[in-house]
Design a protein around this motif. Structure first.
Motif, short mmCIF file in Angstrom:
data_model
loop_
_atom_site.label_atom_id
_atom_site.label_comp_id
_atom_site.label_asym_id
_atom_site.label_seq_id
_atom_site.Cartn_x
_atom_site.Cartn_y
_atom_site.Cartn_z
N LEU A 150 7.30 50.42 27.98
CA LEU A 150 8.48 50.01 28.74
C LEU A 150 9.59 50.97 28.35
CD1 LEU A 150 10.00 48.11 30.63
CD2 LEU A 150 10.51 46.69 28.64
N ASN A 151 9.95 51.87 29.25
CA ASN A 151 10.90 52.93 28.95
C ASN A 151 12.21 52.75 29.69
OD1 ASN A 151 9.17 54.63 27.33
ND2 ASN A 151 8.09 55.16 29.21
N PRO A 152 13.26 53.31 29.12
CA PRO A 152 14.51 53.41 29.87
C PRO A 152 14.41 54.60 30.82
CG PRO A 152 14.77 54.51 27.78
CD PRO A 152 13.37 53.89 27.79
N SER A 153 15.44 54.80 31.59
CA SER A 153 15.58 56.08 32.29
C SER A 153 16.04 57.07 31.23
CB SER A 153 16.60 55.99 33.42
OG SER A 153 16.95 57.30 33.83
N PHE A 154 15.19 58.00 30.86
CA PHE A 154 15.54 58.95 29.82
C PHE A 154 16.70 59.85 30.26
CE2 PHE A 154 11.04 58.01 28.79
CZ PHE A 154 11.24 57.49 27.52
N ALA A 155 16.73 60.22 31.53
CA ALA A 155 17.83 61.06 32.04
C ALA A 155 19.15 60.31 31.93
CB ALA A 155 17.55 61.49 33.47
N ALA A 156 19.16 59.05 32.31
CA ALA A 156 20.38 58.24 32.21
C ALA A 156 20.79 58.07 30.75
CB ALA A 156 20.18 56.88 32.87
N PHE A 157 19.84 57.86 29.87
CA PHE A 157 20.13 57.75 28.44
C PHE A 157 20.78 59.03 27.92
CE2 PHE A 157 19.12 58.22 23.95
CZ PHE A 157 19.56 57.01 23.42
N ALA A 158 20.19 60.17 28.27
CA ALA A 158 20.75 61.47 27.84
C ALA A 158 22.18 61.62 28.34
CB ALA A 158 19.87 62.60 28.32
N THR A 159 22.40 61.27 29.59
CA THR A 159 23.74 61.37 30.16
C THR A 159 24.72 60.47 29.42
OG1 THR A 159 22.83 61.93 32.33
CG2 THR A 159 25.08 61.08 32.29
N GLU A 160 24.30 59.24 29.14
CA GLU A 160 25.16 58.31 28.40
C GLU A 160 25.50 58.83 27.00
OE1 GLU A 160 26.72 55.34 29.11
OE2 GLU A 160 26.19 55.77 31.18
N CYS A 161 24.61 59.63 26.43
CA CYS A 161 24.85 60.19 25.10
C CYS A 161 25.73 61.43 25.15
CB CYS A 161 23.52 60.54 24.43
SG CYS A 161 22.54 59.10 23.98
N GLY A 162 25.95 61.99 26.35
CA GLY A 162 26.78 63.18 26.49
C GLY A 162 26.02 64.45 26.77
N ALA A 163 24.71 64.35 26.96
CA ALA A 163 23.89 65.51 27.32
C ALA A 163 23.75 65.57 28.84
CB ALA A 163 22.51 65.40 26.67
N LEU A 164 23.20 66.66 29.33
CA LEU A 164 22.85 66.75 30.74
C LEU A 164 21.51 66.05 30.91
CD1 LEU A 164 23.15 67.89 33.64
CD2 LEU A 164 21.95 69.94 32.82
N GLY A 165 21.45 65.06 31.78
CA GLY A 165 20.21 64.35 32.07
C GLY A 165 19.85 64.51 33.53
N ILE A 166 18.61 64.94 33.78
CA ILE A 166 18.13 65.16 35.15
C ILE A 166 16.79 64.45 35.31
CG2 ILE A 166 17.42 66.86 36.88
CD1 ILE A 166 19.07 68.95 35.29
#
Length: 182
Positions: free
Chosen positions: A133-149
């Motif tokens: 059961l995973n999160p949206s990894f791109a959304a997680f990266a974006t929330e952390c301040g990285a570029l998430g695609i």
């Protein structure tokens, strides 16, 4: 989407002098099968139960490339894992952001520990306890301040990967894949 399309796109867009850390699992088998290496340096763990190796190895490679040695300085650093591998060290996205590490992580997201599922199917066993059961990894990266695609179609792979690699800082490309299409 299948792994052949993913690694064909990586072959087209990864710089020839990049350093690529690869994890364990189906993503690594597919990397070996489909990625056409040029002059890239490849970091692998040797498969000694080391799920999650790719991202920390890429972080170490990035630190090593910050020296004044002209052979290493300025080389692009990437890591490739499945969702199970990234899940082991997902919080390290915040470390990438905190230290402005120019690392691009590519995650093949299929919601399972695909290699273990494949082994179970090959032994004519029921697939058991490999679902994730995973999160949206791109959304997680974006929330952390990285570029998430997030990429859901092979038609968008080259552009998404090129954009992430060109980004001057931490980036994550989440590619939705099918665990049975290795």
């Amino acid at each position: 989407m299948n792994s052949a399309a993913v690694f064909a796109a990586l072959t087209r867009v990864v710089p020839e002098d990049a350093i690529i850390a690869v994890d364990v699992g189906n993503n690594t088998y597919s990397f070996g099968r489909y990625f056409e290496c040029k002059q890239q340096a490849i970091l692998m763990s040797g498969y000694l139960g080391s799920i999650g190796f790719a991202l920390p190895a890429a972080m170490g490679a990035w630190i090593a490339t910050q020296e004044d040695d002209p052979h290493f300085h300025g080389r692009k650093v990437l890591s490739v894992s499945g969702d199970g591998g990234l899940g082991q060290y997902l919080a390290e996205i915040t470390t990438l952001v905190l230290h402005k590490m120019d690392v691009t992580h590519v995650v093949l997201h299929n919601d399972e520990l695909g290699k273990i599922s494949k082994e179970q199917r090959s032994a004519d066993l029921d697939v058991w306890q490999t679902k994730l059961l995973n999160p949206s990894f791109a959304a997680f990266a974006t929330e952390c301040g990285a570029l998430g695609i997030r990429v859901e179609s092979a038609d968008n792979l080259d552009e998404a990967l090129a954009r992430a690699i060109a980004h001057p800082g931490p980036a994550l490309v989440e590619i939705m894949t099918d665990a049975t299409l290795v």
